[in-house]
Structures are given as C-alpha cells and as structure tokens.
Scaffold this active site. Structure first.
Site, mmCIF file in Angstrom:
data_model
loop_
_atom_site.group_PDB
_atom_site.id
_atom_site.type_symbol
_atom_site.label_atom_id
_atom_site.label_comp_id
_atom_site.label_asym_id
_atom_site.label_seq_id
_atom_site.Cartn_x
_atom_site.Cartn_y
_atom_site.Cartn_z
ATOM 1 N N HIS A 111 -38.300 6.777 -8.758
ATOM 2 C CA HIS A 111 -39.085 5.806 -8.640
ATOM 3 C C HIS A 111 -37.858 4.749 -8.455
ATOM 4 O O HIS A 111 -38.883 3.396 -8.511
ATOM 5 C CB HIS A 111 -39.028 5.598 -10.217
ATOM 6 N N ARG B 95 -51.442 5.401 -9.099
ATOM 7 C CA ARG B 95 -52.101 5.539 -10.317
ATOM 8 C C ARG B 95 -52.685 3.763 -10.325
ATOM 9 O O ARG B 95 -52.239 2.769 -10.171
ATOM 10 C CB ARG B 95 -51.456 6.231 -12.043
ATOM 11 N N SER C 161 -49.597 4.354 -20.381
ATOM 12 C CA SER C 161 -48.965 5.340 -20.070
ATOM 13 C C SER C 161 -47.533 4.862 -20.202
ATOM 14 O O SER C 161 -47.036 5.234 -21.435
ATOM 15 C CB SER C 161 -48.880 6.364 -18.826
ATOM 16 N N TYR D 138 -53.354 9.119 -8.382
ATOM 17 C CA TYR D 138 -53.814 10.190 -9.221
ATOM 18 C C TYR D 138 -55.124 10.667 -9.620
ATOM 19 O O TYR D 138 -55.400 11.627 -10.295
ATOM 20 C CB TYR D 138 -53.192 9.494 -10.730
ATOM 21 N N ARG E 174 -48.346 13.440 -22.226
ATOM 22 C CA ARG E 174 -49.057 12.686 -23.592
ATOM 23 C C ARG E 174 -50.973 12.968 -23.508
ATOM 24 O O ARG E 174 -50.906 14.380 -24.407
ATOM 25 C CB ARG E 174 -49.362 11.330 -23.236
ATOM 26 N N LYS E 175 -51.808 12.305 -22.188
ATOM 27 C CA LYS E 175 -52.722 12.576 -22.498
ATOM 28 C C LYS E 175 -53.322 13.033 -21.321
ATOM 29 O O LYS E 175 -53.717 13.198 -21.286
ATOM 30 C CB LYS E 175 -53.421 11.373 -23.673
ATOM 31 N N GLY E 176 -52.989 11.941 -20.968
ATOM 32 C CA GLY E 176 -53.436 12.697 -19.195
ATOM 33 C C GLY E 176 -54.855 12.893 -18.859
ATOM 34 O O GLY E 176 -55.407 13.664 -18.035
HETATM 35 S S1 PPS Z 1 -41.824 9.063 -15.378
HETATM 36 O O1 PPS Z 1 -41.637 9.168 -17.010
HETATM 37 O O2 PPS Z 1 -42.324 7.923 -14.709
HETATM 38 O O3 PPS Z 1 -41.535 10.442 -14.268
HETATM 39 O O4 PPS Z 1 -44.393 9.393 -15.701
HETATM 40 P P1 PPS Z 1 -44.803 10.513 -14.498
HETATM 41 O O5 PPS Z 1 -44.911 11.731 -14.641
HETATM 42 O O6 PPS Z 1 -45.040 9.961 -13.369
HETATM 43 O O7 PPS Z 1 -46.825 10.095 -15.641
HETATM 44 C C1 PPS Z 1 -46.678 10.377 -17.172
HETATM 45 C C2 PPS Z 1 -48.536 10.630 -16.701
HETATM 46 O O8 PPS Z 1 -48.538 11.410 -16.219
HETATM 47 C C3 PPS Z 1 -49.728 12.269 -16.956
HETATM 48 N N1 PPS Z 1 -49.774 13.488 -16.587
HETATM 49 C C4 PPS Z 1 -50.439 14.406 -16.169
HETATM 50 N N2 PPS Z 1 -51.987 14.059 -16.103
HETATM 51 C C5 PPS Z 1 -52.795 15.026 -15.932
HETATM 52 N N3 PPS Z 1 -52.476 15.895 -15.479
HETATM 53 C C6 PPS Z 1 -51.336 16.852 -15.554
HETATM 54 N N4 PPS Z 1 -50.830 17.956 -15.085
HETATM 55 C C7 PPS Z 1 -50.346 15.842 -15.254
HETATM 56 N N5 PPS Z 1 -48.623 15.963 -16.013
HETATM 57 C C8 PPS Z 1 -48.500 14.766 -16.377
HETATM 58 C C9 PPS Z 1 -48.649 12.137 -17.999
HETATM 59 O O9 PPS Z 1 -49.555 12.714 -19.323
HETATM 60 C C10 PPS Z 1 -48.581 10.444 -18.058
HETATM 61 O O10 PPS Z 1 -49.758 10.081 -18.659
HETATM 62 P P2 PPS Z 1 -50.315 9.438 -20.218
HETATM 63 O O11 PPS Z 1 -51.267 8.855 -19.713
HETATM 64 O O12 PPS Z 1 -49.084 8.927 -20.758
HETATM 65 O O13 PPS Z 1 -50.261 11.180 -20.537
#
Ligand code: PPS
Length: 301
Positions: A117, A139, A147, A202, A258-260
């Site tokens: 990061h 994103r 998030s 994203y 979490r929600k994605g």
């Molecule tokens: S971290 O902890 O900083 O490394 O977080 P990071 O992995 O960069 O981002 C987390 C968010 O990515 C979502 N996520 C996904 N979205 C769509 N598809 C897939 N497969 C996926 N995997 C992880 C994750 O849910 C977090 O977003 P939010 O909005 O909180 O759900």
C-alpha cells in the site's frame, strides 16, 4: 514468510492489538500514519533494502481499493496459466516484513508475488530500476472512504473511527493510515506512461471482470484460454472469495470481504460531504488522465 498457521498468526496479532489503546495503534513515519503493530519503524526502515527482480509480480493499491481481490485474481491467473509454477508469495504487504523476513524474501525463488500500500515514491527504488511490472488498482474515493471507515471499526489493529464525521475529516486531510488518497493518486498519475505500470479500476473490473482478467494476464505475459478466463472470473467473484475467506483470511474474512459493491457511499455521505469530496476531486484530479480513468462523474455523482 511466517511459518506459523494463519489463524495462529491472526490470533496473536489480535491479542497484541487488544493490549493497545486506540491512541497507540497508529504512528507516524516520515510524516505518514501507519499501523504500529503491522508496520513498526524497524520494518519501514528496512523496506528500502528490499531487492526487486524484473520477474517479480507486484500488486499495489491505496487501502480499501481492492487489493485482496487482485491478490485472488493474480493467484488464480498464475495457477491457470499453463506451465507457470508459482511463486514465492510475499503477502499480504511488503511493509509488514521484518528485516529477517526481507532476508528470506531476498533468497526466495522467482517469480515472487509481492504487494504494497506504500505511496509510489516510498516503494523501494529497486522495483523501478529492475523494471518490475506493477499492477495498481484504484477505486473511486467515495467508496474507498466508506470501506476504510468500516475497516477502522472492525480491524483491531486500527483505532476505531470515533464517528463517521470524524473519520470523513481524517480521510479528507490524509490523516489515515498510509496517508492521503489524493497524494497517492497524483503520484501514480505521473507514472502512467511507464510501460511497467498498469492501472486498473475496481469499477471497470466489477463491470467486466473477464476483460479485466484478460488485460491483467496479458500485462504480466501470462496466456489464458477463454475457459480459463471464465474460471478465474468465477473463482474471484465477491461471493466466491467471501465464501472462501475463512480459509484465506481466518477470523478476518468477513472484515476484508464486507460488501463488494459500487456506490455504497450513497448511504453514508451527507450532501455537504459529497460536495466536499467533489471539490477535492476537482482540485486534485480533474483534467488528469487518472481522473478520467476513475470516471468520477459516473460513479460519484
Ligand atoms: S485492504 O485491507 O486495504 O487490503 O482492503 P482491499 O482488499 O484493498 O479492499 C477491500 C474492499 O474490496 C472489496 N472486495 C471485493 N470487491 C469485489 N469483488 C471481490 N472479489 C472483492 N474482494 C474484496 C471488499 O469487500 C472491500 O470493499 P467494501 O466496500 O468494504 O466491501
């Protein structure tokens, strides 16, 4: 790098986190906040000694932009790509590595999968001189902020967000771990012509995962059949990764996955906060190529 099972590592980290007050959980290094338990000064100082190789596979993102998604995509691409033997895996993030881990990293066989990061100016210089390929996932800032807010509240190594309004102000001023979203974005904007850097978003990956997977595999010189592209897309959908997350992320699975979705900011931002973010975006990124790629009008207005 750590040979302890994941759930044990996680439990040990949570126990140490529980012993710290919120005020003790972050510290500043060269002006930027980092989680003290994961990135102590000793690790951040040692990071610059990391020796990159041209065939390392580097994934990089500002926090909460989809890094773990990309890790899943990359691992599955590598597993599918014919004849590709993987890989020394230095994940989750290279700034978590102790000097001892960095030594193991130096000795690990190629190709190595690495992630960070860190602001691009703080990525060890050898990743640029060795022309390591770097995939950057971005994103939109509104969903990133949402998030991050939930992550602060659910990840014991970070202080809990005092309130939505407080966290909003901290994010806007760059007073969150790993620093300012806009500083980070502007630094990558300057590197967009580097042939070893590929930026994806994203939102584009969400809209057309198969095309994203084709682009990513081509960038890293890995060839996939259409069937393989579809298998990678299915295996790395949000639902599939969340379902598997107890294995990949132990007790933190539901926190990382979490929600994605795209657009969750609409249920968090006040109109004034939305305007403040629009103004910040216009000030920093409007008229830039990265700004155009983020497609702010479509996703944030
Ligand atoms: S971290 O902890 O900083 O490394 O977080 P990071 O992995 O960069 O981002 C987390 C968010 O990515 C979502 N996520 C996904 N979205 C769509 N598809 C897939 N497969 C996926 N995997 C992880 C994750 O849910 C977090 O977003 P939010 O909005 O909180 O759900």
């Amino acid at each position: 790098m750590n040979s302890q099972p994941l759930h044990e590592q996680m439990a040990a980290m949570m126990k140490r986190a529980a012993e710290l007050s919120d005020e003790e959980k972050l510290h500043r290094y060269n002006g930027v906040l980092y989680p003290k338990l994961l990135c102590p000064e000793l690790h951040l100082k040692a990071l610059g000694d990391t020796k990159a190789r041209p065939d390392d596979i580097m994934l990089t993102a500002y926090p909460k932009c989809g890094f773990n998604w990309m890790v899943g995509v990359m691992k599955t691409i590598i597993a599918e790509a014919a004849g590709t033997k993987v890989v020394s895996e230095i994940l989750p993030l290279m700034e978590f590595l102790s000097p001892v881990d960095i030594k193991k990293f130096d000795e690990a066989p190629s190709p190595r999968l690495v992630g960070t990061h860190m602001h691009p100016d703080n990525i060890p210089v050898s990743f640029y001189t060795k022309k390591t390929k770097m995939l950057v996932i971005f994103r939109n800032p509104k969903d990133t902020l949402v998030s991050y807010y939930h992550f602060y509240n659910n990840n014991p190594v970070l202080p809990s967000a005092k309130s939505w309004d407080t966290f909003f102000s901290q994010f806007m001023s760059g007073n969150v771990s790993w620093g300012s979203y806009f500083d980070y974005a502007l630094a990558w904007e300057k590197k967009m012509d580097d042939p070893n850097v590929k930026i994806i978003t994203y939102e584009e990956l969400k809209q057309d995962p198969s095309q994203g997977i084709r682009d990513i595999s081509t960038f890293f010189g890995l060839t996939l059949t259409e069937d393989q592209v579809q298998r990678v897309a299915e295996g790395t959908s949000f639902d599939a990764m969340k379902k598997n997350s107890a294995k990949t992320h132990a007790t933190m699975g539901n926190v990382f996955f979490r929600k994605g979705t795209v657009g969750d900011w609409r249920s968090h931002f006040t109109p004034e906060q939305s305007q403040e973010m629009d103004d910040a975006f216009n000030k920093h990124l409007a008229g830039t190529r990265l700004g155009a790629k983020l497609n702010y009008q479509q996703y944030c207005q």
